[in-house]
Design a protein around this motif. Structure first.
Motif, mmCIF file in Angstrom:
data_model
loop_
_atom_site.group_PDB
_atom_site.id
_atom_site.type_symbol
_atom_site.label_atom_id
_atom_site.label_comp_id
_atom_site.label_asym_id
_atom_site.label_seq_id
_atom_site.Cartn_x
_atom_site.Cartn_y
_atom_site.Cartn_z
ATOM 1 N N PRO A 108 0.822 -1.218 0.000
ATOM 2 C CA PRO A 108 0.000 0.000 0.000
ATOM 3 C C PRO A 108 0.854 1.265 0.000
ATOM 4 C CG PRO A 108 -0.178 -1.192 2.096
ATOM 5 C CD PRO A 108 0.641 -2.033 1.182
ATOM 6 N N GLY A 109 0.389 2.229 -0.777
ATOM 7 C CA GLY A 109 1.063 3.516 -0.853
ATOM 8 C C GLY A 109 2.275 3.544 -1.764
ATOM 9 N N ARG A 133 -12.488 -5.355 -14.321
ATOM 10 C CA ARG A 133 -12.938 -5.827 -13.008
ATOM 11 C C ARG A 133 -11.868 -5.557 -11.948
ATOM 12 N NH1 ARG A 133 -12.194 -9.633 -9.595
ATOM 13 N NH2 ARG A 133 -10.769 -10.854 -10.865
ATOM 14 N N LEU A 134 -10.618 -5.842 -12.284
ATOM 15 C CA LEU A 134 -9.531 -5.608 -11.333
ATOM 16 C C LEU A 134 -9.363 -4.118 -11.048
ATOM 17 C CD1 LEU A 134 -7.043 -8.271 -12.672
ATOM 18 C CD2 LEU A 134 -8.037 -8.229 -10.368
ATOM 19 N N ALA A 135 -9.510 -3.293 -12.077
ATOM 20 C CA ALA A 135 -9.436 -1.845 -11.875
ATOM 21 C C ALA A 135 -10.532 -1.391 -10.917
ATOM 22 C CB ALA A 135 -9.546 -1.122 -13.210
ATOM 23 N N HIS A 136 -11.700 -1.943 -11.084
ATOM 24 C CA HIS A 136 -12.831 -1.585 -10.218
ATOM 25 C C HIS A 136 -12.594 -2.052 -8.780
ATOM 26 C CE1 HIS A 136 -16.929 -0.672 -9.066
ATOM 27 N NE2 HIS A 136 -17.034 -1.901 -8.576
ATOM 28 N N THR A 137 -12.082 -3.269 -8.619
ATOM 29 C CA THR A 137 -11.892 -3.804 -7.263
ATOM 30 C C THR A 137 -10.744 -3.120 -6.525
ATOM 31 O OG1 THR A 137 -10.487 -5.622 -8.042
ATOM 32 C CG2 THR A 137 -12.845 -6.078 -7.823
ATOM 33 N N THR A 138 -9.811 -2.520 -7.245
ATOM 34 C CA THR A 138 -8.708 -1.818 -6.579
ATOM 35 C C THR A 138 -8.981 -0.321 -6.442
ATOM 36 O OG1 THR A 138 -7.511 -1.550 -8.661
ATOM 37 C CG2 THR A 138 -6.951 -3.481 -7.325
ATOM 38 N N ALA A 140 -10.665 1.282 -4.365
ATOM 39 C CA ALA A 140 -10.593 1.717 -2.972
ATOM 40 C C ALA A 140 -9.170 2.093 -2.557
ATOM 41 C CB ALA A 140 -11.131 0.625 -2.046
ATOM 42 N N LEU A 141 -8.187 1.633 -3.321
ATOM 43 C CA LEU A 141 -6.790 1.946 -3.009
ATOM 44 C C LEU A 141 -6.386 3.334 -3.514
ATOM 45 C CD1 LEU A 141 -5.220 -1.499 -3.973
ATOM 46 C CD2 LEU A 141 -5.741 -0.664 -1.669
ATOM 47 N N ASN A 142 -7.287 3.991 -4.249
ATOM 48 C CA ASN A 142 -7.027 5.327 -4.821
ATOM 49 C C ASN A 142 -5.796 5.339 -5.725
ATOM 50 O OD1 ASN A 142 -9.274 6.623 -3.622
ATOM 51 N ND2 ASN A 142 -8.144 6.719 -1.691
ATOM 52 N N ILE A 143 -5.672 4.297 -6.528
ATOM 53 C CA ILE A 143 -4.590 4.199 -7.499
ATOM 54 C C ILE A 143 -5.205 4.228 -8.890
ATOM 55 C CG2 ILE A 143 -2.733 2.747 -8.399
ATOM 56 C CD1 ILE A 143 -2.623 1.457 -5.599
ATOM 57 N N PRO A 144 -4.794 5.148 -9.732
ATOM 58 C CA PRO A 144 -5.285 5.093 -11.105
ATOM 59 C C PRO A 144 -4.917 3.743 -11.721
ATOM 60 C CG PRO A 144 -4.156 7.158 -10.695
ATOM 61 C CD PRO A 144 -3.906 6.284 -9.506
ATOM 62 N N PHE A 145 -5.905 3.043 -12.242
ATOM 63 C CA PHE A 145 -5.722 1.720 -12.838
ATOM 64 C C PHE A 145 -6.525 1.757 -14.136
ATOM 65 C CE2 PHE A 145 -5.226 -2.985 -11.623
ATOM 66 C CZ PHE A 145 -5.457 -3.443 -12.911
ATOM 67 N N GLU A 146 -5.822 1.875 -15.256
ATOM 68 C CA GLU A 146 -6.508 2.113 -16.521
ATOM 69 C C GLU A 146 -6.114 1.102 -17.586
ATOM 70 O OE1 GLU A 146 -6.031 6.178 -17.814
ATOM 71 O OE2 GLU A 146 -5.865 6.861 -15.735
ATOM 72 N N ARG A 147 -7.111 0.703 -18.366
ATOM 73 C CA ARG A 147 -6.854 -0.063 -19.592
ATOM 74 C C ARG A 147 -6.716 0.981 -20.691
ATOM 75 N NH1 ARG A 147 -10.814 -2.803 -23.230
ATOM 76 N NH2 ARG A 147 -12.349 -2.415 -21.611
#
Length: 178
Positions: A108-109, A133-138, A140-147
């Motif tokens: 984390p972080g 799905r993985l981008a959506h589930t993560t 909450a971590l406030n990490i940009p996760f983009e396809r």
């Protein structure tokens, strides 16, 4: 990988706050390719002007290792360089999204952003759905996760996060067109 070399050069250069000749942001090339392709991959990186960085490949042996190369090596890098934040760039061809989501959860972080290049643009494949799905589930971590489709999208996102100079986007686009 249009624009990838320019993108990686800009990411490496973005850490060069001291004006030195060596960029401060290290680049690590982690691949499931076997070591016997090292020379070929090294030539590819050199010929396409990718920034220097270690090329971490998997061992190819008689017996399959119970340890998965990419997630194990990625965790080792995160532990070894515990003071460095990371931007993770992979593709939807294998399990990069899963490995990166796990690293984001386990460290984390430490992860600034995750980008997964879509290997089959224009299609909404099962792998694309898994990335989303993985981008959506993560989230909450406030990490940009983009396809993403291309290097310009990654550069624009990094610039919006203040991890890359906005002028870098133009340099990447120009390099991609050449």
């Amino acid at each position: 990988l249009p624009g990838a070399a320019a993108l990686y050069r800009e990411i490496a250069r973005a850490g060069d706050q001291k004006g030195g000749s060596t960029p401060d942001n290290p680049i690590f090339y982690l691949s499931n390719s076997p070591w016997n392709l090292y020379d070929l991959l090294e030539d590819f990186l050199d010929l396409n002007d990718f920034p220097n960085g270690p090329l971490l490949l998997r061992d190819l042996g008689v017996r399959a290792s119970p340890v998965k190369h990419k997630p194990h090596t990625l965790a080792q890098l995160m532990m070894r360089f515990s003071d460095l934040p990371a931007v993770l760039i992979g593709d939807s061809g294998e399990k990069d999204a899963l490995y990166y989501a796990n690293v984001a959860t386990n460290f984390p972080g430490r992860i600034s952003a995750i980008y997964i290049r879509d290997v089959d643009p224009g299609k909404n494949s099962k792998r694309d759905q898994e990335v989303d799905r993985l981008a959506h589930t993560t989230a909450a971590l406030n990490i940009p996760f983009e396809r993403v489709q291309n290097s310009e999208e990654i550069a624009a996102s990094l610039a919006a996060l203040d991890l890359l100079d906005h002028a870098a986007i133009d340099r990447i686009v120009r390099n991609t067109i050449q």
